[in-house]
Design a protein around this motif. Structure first.
Motif, short mmCIF file in Angstrom:
data_model
loop_
_atom_site.label_atom_id
_atom_site.label_comp_id
_atom_site.label_asym_id
_atom_site.label_seq_id
_atom_site.Cartn_x
_atom_site.Cartn_y
_atom_site.Cartn_z
N ASN A 1 14.41 4.60 -3.40
CA ASN A 1 13.18 5.77 -2.85
C ASN A 1 12.37 4.31 -2.89
N LEU A 2 12.02 3.30 -3.79
CA LEU A 2 11.20 2.65 -3.20
C LEU A 2 11.08 1.42 -1.92
N ALA A 3 12.41 1.21 -2.00
CA ALA A 3 12.64 1.01 -1.57
C ALA A 3 12.85 1.36 0.27
N PHE A 4 13.60 2.33 0.24
CA PHE A 4 12.97 2.85 1.18
C PHE A 4 11.53 3.41 2.05
N VAL A 5 11.32 3.55 0.90
CA VAL A 5 9.01 3.45 1.37
C VAL A 5 9.30 2.05 2.54
N ALA A 6 8.75 1.05 1.94
CA ALA A 6 8.68 -0.21 2.02
C ALA A 6 9.72 -0.38 3.29
N ALA A 7 11.66 -0.22 3.65
CA ALA A 7 11.99 -0.10 4.44
C ALA A 7 11.36 0.37 5.83
N THR A 8 10.97 1.43 5.58
CA THR A 8 10.40 2.29 6.84
C THR A 8 9.33 1.69 6.97
N GLU A 9 8.43 1.15 6.48
CA GLU A 9 7.10 0.06 6.77
C GLU A 9 7.73 -0.61 7.53
N ILE B 1 2.28 2.19 -3.42
CA ILE B 1 1.25 1.91 -4.34
C ILE B 1 1.52 4.06 -3.94
N ASP B 2 0.57 4.04 -3.21
CA ASP B 2 0.42 5.30 -2.61
C ASP B 2 1.95 6.58 -3.28
N TYR B 3 3.06 6.18 -2.73
CA TYR B 3 3.74 6.31 -3.31
C TYR B 3 4.57 6.96 -4.97
N ILE B 4 3.99 6.37 -5.38
CA ILE B 4 4.05 5.85 -6.68
C ILE B 4 2.82 6.90 -7.17
N GLN B 5 1.54 6.39 -6.95
CA GLN B 5 0.55 7.66 -7.49
C GLN B 5 0.29 9.25 -7.15
N GLN B 6 1.61 9.31 -5.92
CA GLN B 6 1.09 10.58 -5.44
C GLN B 6 2.52 11.11 -6.13
N ASN B 7 3.10 10.56 -7.33
CA ASN B 7 5.22 10.82 -8.05
C ASN B 7 5.19 11.17 -7.13
N GLY B 8 6.13 10.16 -6.33
CA GLY B 8 6.34 10.47 -5.27
C GLY B 8 8.55 9.83 -5.62
N GLU C 1 0.65 -1.11 0.25
CA GLU C 1 -0.26 0.16 -0.13
C GLU C 1 1.01 1.22 0.23
N LYS C 2 2.56 0.99 0.95
CA LYS C 2 3.05 2.32 0.91
C LYS C 2 3.23 2.90 -0.26
#
Length: 415
Positions: free
Chosen positions: A297-305, A62-69, A59-60
């Motif tokens: 950055n996608l890994a950072f998002v997953a890693a944080t979760e 997908i949300d990050y991608i959709q927000q153009n992170g 979820e994190k």
């Protein structure tokens, strides 16, 4: 499998061991294109400690991608990078009283090792690194130089210099490997120069699930302190909770100078690596070790979760409890089937059975695959059946997988 046979390089290995085409995965299960279901006791060689496609991490992202992170950023500052660094400090380092600078060396375990070797040599001004028998630290040239496996070393195609291999704990039965190491360092006629670093795995994964005692690890650390040698712990496979604590060296009370992390630090299986360096040794010049993909950055998002699992001790305790169940089961299997000539090895959810007869472990793993269990071998002769189930696996999944393993042992031994 025709496409892979015709179009892909001969270097592929796992698709040979498990000759099917996987299509979906969730939790501790995989499904192939024919709808066959498999229990995963492999976990991406330890890169999927939290299972496949974890809901919250998914979820994190997908949300990050959709927000153009930001997706790609090298080592520029990004919100995802900042958030991960702060969470890693607050949840992992600070509660353990560990003071490290966090380096993003490039997104693979071998890159973390290469950077560790480089900083140790830079800081000390010395060239040699001591590693251990049956060590595995990666497939690039520096990492291969401190790897024990002859087949993998030979693949370098050139001489591998500036390293010395010493006996790991238990390698020399009836002999004290610590005394052996000390003798080489103290004797001016030994031919072993004072090293920049000693690099080790507390549990050797690819080398055969060889487990160092906490006492042995502490003695190695004492040697490092006495001689001004940097202690590097390669926690690429044994870290991120695999042995029951976030860092595998925690129960031994070690304070390594450098720690290498990769595999499950990315949470959901995305490429990511860290090199943790004591602040006084963080002597890099800007860009002295770099890489295009050190800002995943996608890994950072997953890693944080993923770090949410470590907010308290409950997850760690559950991993240790599952590990105790696995150990008890493996010991029963070794006793119940003497033809295995078996030895139970490992710690936490990084365990295995070393089998005496040549080729037996490989036969067991092949049979297990045909029965719906993904499990691999390790060790210099592929003599160990190695269990790496997801740390999140439930009691039912663990029991199902262990039951398939026993049936495969029975089938191979009695047919």
């Amino acid at each position: 499998m025709k496409v892979f046979d015709e179009l892909e390089s001969a270097v592929r290995s796992y698709s040979r061991n498990w000759p099917t085409v996987f299509e979906k995965s969730k939790g501790y299960k995989l499904w192939d294109e024919d709808g066959n279901e498999y229990i995963d006791f492999f976990s991406g060689a330890g890169a999927l400690n939290y299972g496949h496609n974890h809901d919250k991490m998914q979820e994190k992202i997908i949300d990050y991608i959709q927000q153009n992170g930001i997706t790609h950023s090298l080592d520029m500052g990004t919100t995802a990078r900042k958030t991960f660094l702060q969470r890693f400090h607050d949840v992992i380092l600070k509660p353990r009283n560990l003071d490290y600078k966090v380096m993003f060396p490039g997104p693979t375990g071998t890159n973390a090792v290469e950077s560790a070797l480089k900083i140790a040599r830079k800081v000390t001004g010395r060239e040699t690194v001591i590693s251990f028998t049956n060590a595995f630290h990666g497939m690039t040239i520096g990492s291969l130089s401190v790897t024990g496996n002859a087949f993998k070393r030979h693949g370098a195609g050139i001489p591998l210099h500036h390293s010395v291999s010493m006996p790991f704990d238990g390698y020399m039965e009836g002999h004290d490997s610590i005394s052996y190491l000390e003798m080489f360092l103290e004797d001016k006629g030994s031919g072993v120069a004072l090293p920049a670093a000693i690099i080790l795995e507390t549990v050797q994964g690819e080398g055969g699930v060889n487990t160092a005692s906490f006492e042995w690890l502490k003695k190695v650390e004492e040697i490092c302190r006495r001689w001004g040698i940097l202690l590097i712990v390669d926690d690429v496979q044994a870290g991120c909770g695999r042995t029951g604590t976030f860092f595998s060296f925690e129960p031994a009370g070690l304070q390594p100078d450098v720690v290498c992390l990769s595999k499950s630090i990315g949470g959901i299986g995305l490429p990511m690596a860290l090199t943790l360096i004591k602040p006084e040794y963080d002597q890099w010049g800007p860009g002295e070790h770099n890489g295009t993909f050190r800002g995943n950055n996608l890994a950072f998002v997953a890693a944080t979760e993923a770090l949410s699992f470590w907010k308290d001790d409950s997850f760690s305790i559950s991993v240790r409890e599952k590990g105790e169940k696995v150990r008890a089961t493996l010991e029963v299997l070794v006793e119940k089937y003497p033809e295995l000539q078996g030895e139970a090895r490992g710690r936490g959810l990084m365990q295995g059975i070393a089998c005496g007869p040549e080729g037996l472990a490989s036969q067991i793993c092949r049979d297990a695959f045909e029965s719906g269990l993904i499990i691999e071998t390790s060790g210099p002769e592929d003599e160990v059946v190695k269990l790496l189930p997801p740390l999140t696996i439930d009691e039912e999944g663990l029991t199902l997988g262990l039951n398939i393993l026993e049936k495969s042992i029975q089938h191979v031994l009695h047919h």
